[in-house]
Structures are given as C-alpha cells and as structure tokens.
Design a protein around this motif. Structure first.
Motif, PDB file in Angstrom:
ATOM      1  N   ARG A  30       0.863  -1.185   0.000  1.00 47.43           N
ATOM      2  CA  ARG A  30       0.000   0.000   0.000  1.00 47.43           C
ATOM      3  C   ARG A  30       0.899   1.234   0.000  1.00 47.43           C
ATOM      4  NH1 ARG A  30      -5.044   0.830   0.276  1.00 47.43           N
ATOM      5  NH2 ARG A  30      -5.993   2.644   1.215  1.00 47.43           N
ATOM      6  N   ILE A  31       0.707   2.101  -0.996  1.00 50.72           N
ATOM      7  CA  ILE A  31       1.533   3.288  -1.164  1.00 50.72           C
ATOM      8  C   ILE A  31       0.714   4.513  -0.773  1.00 50.72           C
ATOM      9  CG2 ILE A  31       2.891   4.668  -2.790  1.00 50.72           C
ATOM     10  CD1 ILE A  31       3.936   1.783  -2.212  1.00 50.72           C
ATOM     11  N   GLY A  32       1.189   5.215   0.225  1.00 47.66           N
ATOM     12  CA  GLY A  32       0.512   6.438   0.657  1.00 47.66           C
ATOM     13  C   GLY A  32       0.791   7.571  -0.322  1.00 47.66           C
ATOM     14  N   ILE A  33      -0.170   8.458  -0.453  1.00 42.75           N
ATOM     15  CA  ILE A  33      -0.024   9.635  -1.309  1.00 42.75           C
ATOM     16  C   ILE A  33      -0.309  10.855  -0.443  1.00 42.75           C
ATOM     17  CG2 ILE A  33      -0.891  10.868  -3.330  1.00 42.75           C
ATOM     18  CD1 ILE A  33      -1.707   8.177  -4.501  1.00 42.75           C
ATOM     19  N   ASP A  47       4.654   7.808  -1.399  1.00 47.28           N
ATOM     20  CA  ASP A  47       5.556   7.306  -0.349  1.00 47.28           C
ATOM     21  C   ASP A  47       5.814   5.812  -0.522  1.00 47.28           C
ATOM     22  OD1 ASP A  47       6.036   9.673   1.176  1.00 47.28           O
ATOM     23  OD2 ASP A  47       3.981   9.564   1.916  1.00 47.28           O
ATOM     24  N   TRP A  48       6.836   5.482  -1.293  1.00 45.65           N
ATOM     25  CA  TRP A  48       7.211   4.080  -1.521  1.00 45.65           C
ATOM     26  C   TRP A  48       8.099   3.594  -0.379  1.00 45.65           C
ATOM     27  CZ3 TRP A  48       5.877   0.711  -5.423  1.00 45.65           C
ATOM     28  CH2 TRP A  48       5.074   1.247  -6.433  1.00 45.65           C
ATOM     29  N   LEU A  73      -2.277   1.961  -4.616  1.00 49.13           N
ATOM     30  CA  LEU A  73      -2.155   3.398  -4.366  1.00 49.13           C
ATOM     31  C   LEU A  73      -3.357   3.912  -3.587  1.00 49.13           C
ATOM     32  CD1 LEU A  73      -0.886   4.533  -7.869  1.00 49.13           C
ATOM     33  CD2 LEU A  73       0.463   4.172  -5.809  1.00 49.13           C
ATOM     34  N   ASP A  74      -3.089   4.653  -2.536  1.00 46.87           N
ATOM     35  CA  ASP A  74      -4.146   5.279  -1.745  1.00 46.87           C
ATOM     36  C   ASP A  74      -4.477   6.623  -2.385  1.00 46.87           C
ATOM     37  OD1 ASP A  74      -5.873   6.315   0.102  1.00 46.87           O
ATOM     38  OD2 ASP A  74      -4.357   6.617   1.654  1.00 46.87           O
ATOM     39  N   LEU A  78      -5.992  12.530  -3.456  1.00 44.43           N
ATOM     40  CA  LEU A  78      -6.179  13.158  -4.769  1.00 44.43           C
ATOM     41  C   LEU A  78      -7.651  13.346  -5.118  1.00 44.43           C
ATOM     42  CD1 LEU A  78      -3.405  11.335  -6.794  1.00 44.43           C
ATOM     43  CD2 LEU A  78      -3.343  13.611  -5.798  1.00 44.43           C
ATOM     44  N   SER A  79      -8.533  12.898  -4.246  1.00 44.09           N
ATOM     45  CA  SER A  79      -9.961  13.064  -4.523  1.00 44.09           C
ATOM     46  C   SER A  79     -10.494  14.413  -4.037  1.00 44.09           C
ATOM     47  CB  SER A  79     -10.760  11.925  -3.883  1.00 44.09           C
ATOM     48  OG  SER A  79     -10.623  11.978  -2.474  1.00 44.09           O
TER      49      SER A  79
END
Length: 145
Positions: A30-33, A47-48, A73-74, A78-79
C-alpha cells in the motif's frame, strides 16, 4: 503397498498446503499519497517503502505516472480539490491526472519518495504598451528660428 514414513507424510502435507500459497503473487504494498499546495506549484508525493522506477509523460493537460512495481495506491488525497488538478484516475500501474489549462509538470525522487510538482500556469502577459503617438506641433505658437 508399503506404509508411508512420517517424513514423507509430512513432506506431502507441506506440499499440499504450501504450494498453492507460494504460487499466488505477493500482495502489492500500500503506497501512501500526500499532497501540498505551495507558492507556484502543487506537490503530489508517492511514499514508496523502497526505491522504484517510474515514468511521467505529459500530453497537453493529461499526465500519466506509471510505476514499474505493483502497488495499491491510496488515491484518497487526490480526490479532494487541488489548485492545479482537475481529476485523478487510477491505472493498473499508476495514475492518470487531468490538469488545469497551462499547468506544467516536473518530477523528482527524494530517497524512496517520488514527488510530482504541478506548476502554476504562467500569468497572462500584460499587453505591451502602445507606442506613443508622435505629437503634432501647434502652428502659430512658439518661436521660429
């Protein structure tokens, strides 16, 4: 038929249960954005947990960001509305961003993080001032040499 030895029985049981689990692909991390609005640009950070190869391609107001590693990707950050971003669509290996008119993109890595900056459009140029019109002299006034 000869009786099975305990070691052979254990090995058969291990293969019966472990082989299907080993054949399935590992779950994608799970990659945080994160996002931030700064003077002159909006930043999106992925955030990798480890370094990743990626590509950024801008065509007009569309930007594709693709990663070489699988990821979940979270996209929640971006929403919400961002100054230079109209919409975000998830792709199998990244995201597709729809930008506001005139926005340009730059990108960089910081450690294991991938940062994508959406640069504010250049302000419209002010119209060049008109050249001064030549003055017409007044007749009959002033001195003649």
């Amino acid at each position: 038929m000869p009786p099975m030895r305990p070691a052979a029985l254990l090995c058969a049981a291990f293969l019966a249960f472990a082989a299907p689990a080993m054949a399935q692909p590992a779950e994608a991390p799970r990659i945080g954005i994160r996002t931030g609005v700064h003077p002159g640009f909006t930043r999106i950070v992925f955030d990798w947990p480890q370094p990743v190869r990626y590509s950024v391609v801008q065509q007009g107001e569309a930007v594709e960001i693709r990663f070489d590693s699988p990821a979940a990707l979270d996209g929640a950050p971006l929403s919400r509305p961002l100054r230079n971003l109209r919409t975000m669509e998830r792709l199998a290996d990244g995201v597709l961003l729809a930008l506001r008119p005139g926005v340009q993109v730059r990108h960089l890595t910081v450690g294991t993080r991938v940062a994508v900056d959406l640069l504010d459009p250049a302000p419209p140029r002010a119209a060049a001032p008109a050249a001064p019109r030549p003055r017409r002299g007044c007749r009959g006034r002033g001195r003649r040499a």
